[in-house]
Design a protein around this motif. Structure first.
Motif, short mmCIF file in Angstrom:
data_model
loop_
_atom_site.label_atom_id
_atom_site.label_comp_id
_atom_site.label_asym_id
_atom_site.label_seq_id
_atom_site.Cartn_x
_atom_site.Cartn_y
_atom_site.Cartn_z
N LEU A 55 0.84 -1.19 0.00
CA LEU A 55 0.00 0.00 0.00
C LEU A 55 0.88 1.25 0.00
N VAL A 56 0.65 2.14 -0.97
CA VAL A 56 1.41 3.37 -1.13
C VAL A 56 0.61 4.56 -0.61
N ALA A 57 -0.69 4.57 -0.89
CA ALA A 57 -1.56 5.67 -0.46
C ALA A 57 -2.97 5.13 -0.28
N GLN A 58 -3.71 5.83 0.57
CA GLN A 58 -5.11 5.46 0.80
C GLN A 58 -5.90 6.74 0.97
N GLY A 59 -7.07 6.79 0.36
CA GLY A 59 -7.86 8.00 0.46
C GLY A 59 -9.35 7.72 0.39
N GLN A 60 -10.10 8.79 0.64
CA GLN A 60 -11.55 8.75 0.50
C GLN A 60 -11.97 9.96 -0.30
N VAL A 61 -13.00 9.79 -1.11
CA VAL A 61 -13.56 10.91 -1.86
C VAL A 61 -15.08 10.89 -1.68
N ARG A 62 -15.65 12.06 -1.38
CA ARG A 62 -17.11 12.20 -1.27
C ARG A 62 -17.58 12.91 -2.52
N LEU A 63 -18.61 12.35 -3.15
CA LEU A 63 -19.17 12.88 -4.39
C LEU A 63 -20.61 13.29 -4.19
N GLN A 64 -20.99 14.38 -4.82
CA GLN A 64 -22.39 14.84 -4.83
C GLN A 64 -22.97 14.45 -6.17
N ASN A 65 -24.06 13.68 -6.16
CA ASN A 65 -24.76 13.35 -7.40
C ASN A 65 -25.48 14.61 -7.87
N VAL A 66 -25.35 14.93 -9.15
CA VAL A 66 -25.92 16.16 -9.67
C VAL A 66 -26.86 15.89 -10.86
N THR A 67 -27.86 16.74 -10.98
CA THR A 67 -28.75 16.70 -12.13
C THR A 67 -28.30 17.74 -13.13
N GLN A 68 -28.85 17.72 -14.31
CA GLN A 68 -28.49 18.69 -15.34
C GLN A 68 -28.80 20.12 -14.88
N THR A 69 -29.84 20.30 -14.07
CA THR A 69 -30.21 21.65 -13.62
C THR A 69 -29.25 22.18 -12.56
N ASP A 70 -28.38 21.34 -12.00
CA ASP A 70 -27.41 21.79 -11.00
C ASP A 70 -26.26 22.58 -11.63
N PHE A 71 -26.12 22.52 -12.96
CA PHE A 71 -25.00 23.19 -13.63
C PHE A 71 -25.30 24.63 -13.89
#
Length: 71
Positions: A55-71
């Protein structure tokens, strides 16, 4: 997110711990979902050296699901 009819997902948070140095060779990243909800996702990512699977690196990523109207 796209499987649920969303336009995609965008990162809203990340944390990475680097565990050892690597100067050459190939790195392998493996992403595992921790939570895949209607509005957010949380993934764990493990990065290992291909040569010895350490193991070299470990991480976490949080993503927000978006709709087309969010842009």
């Amino acid at each position: 997110a796209m499987e649920q009819g969303m336009a995609g997902a965008m990162g809203i948070g990340k944390k990475t711990d680097f565990l050892r140095a690597t100067t050459d060779g190939t790195l392998v990243g493996r992403a595992t979902p921790i939570h895949r909800g209607r509005t957010q996702q949380l993934w764990q990512v493990d990065v290992t050296r291909e040569s010895d699977d350490k193991l070299v690196a470990q991480g976490q990523v949080r993503l927000q699901n978006v709709t087309q109207t969010d842009f």
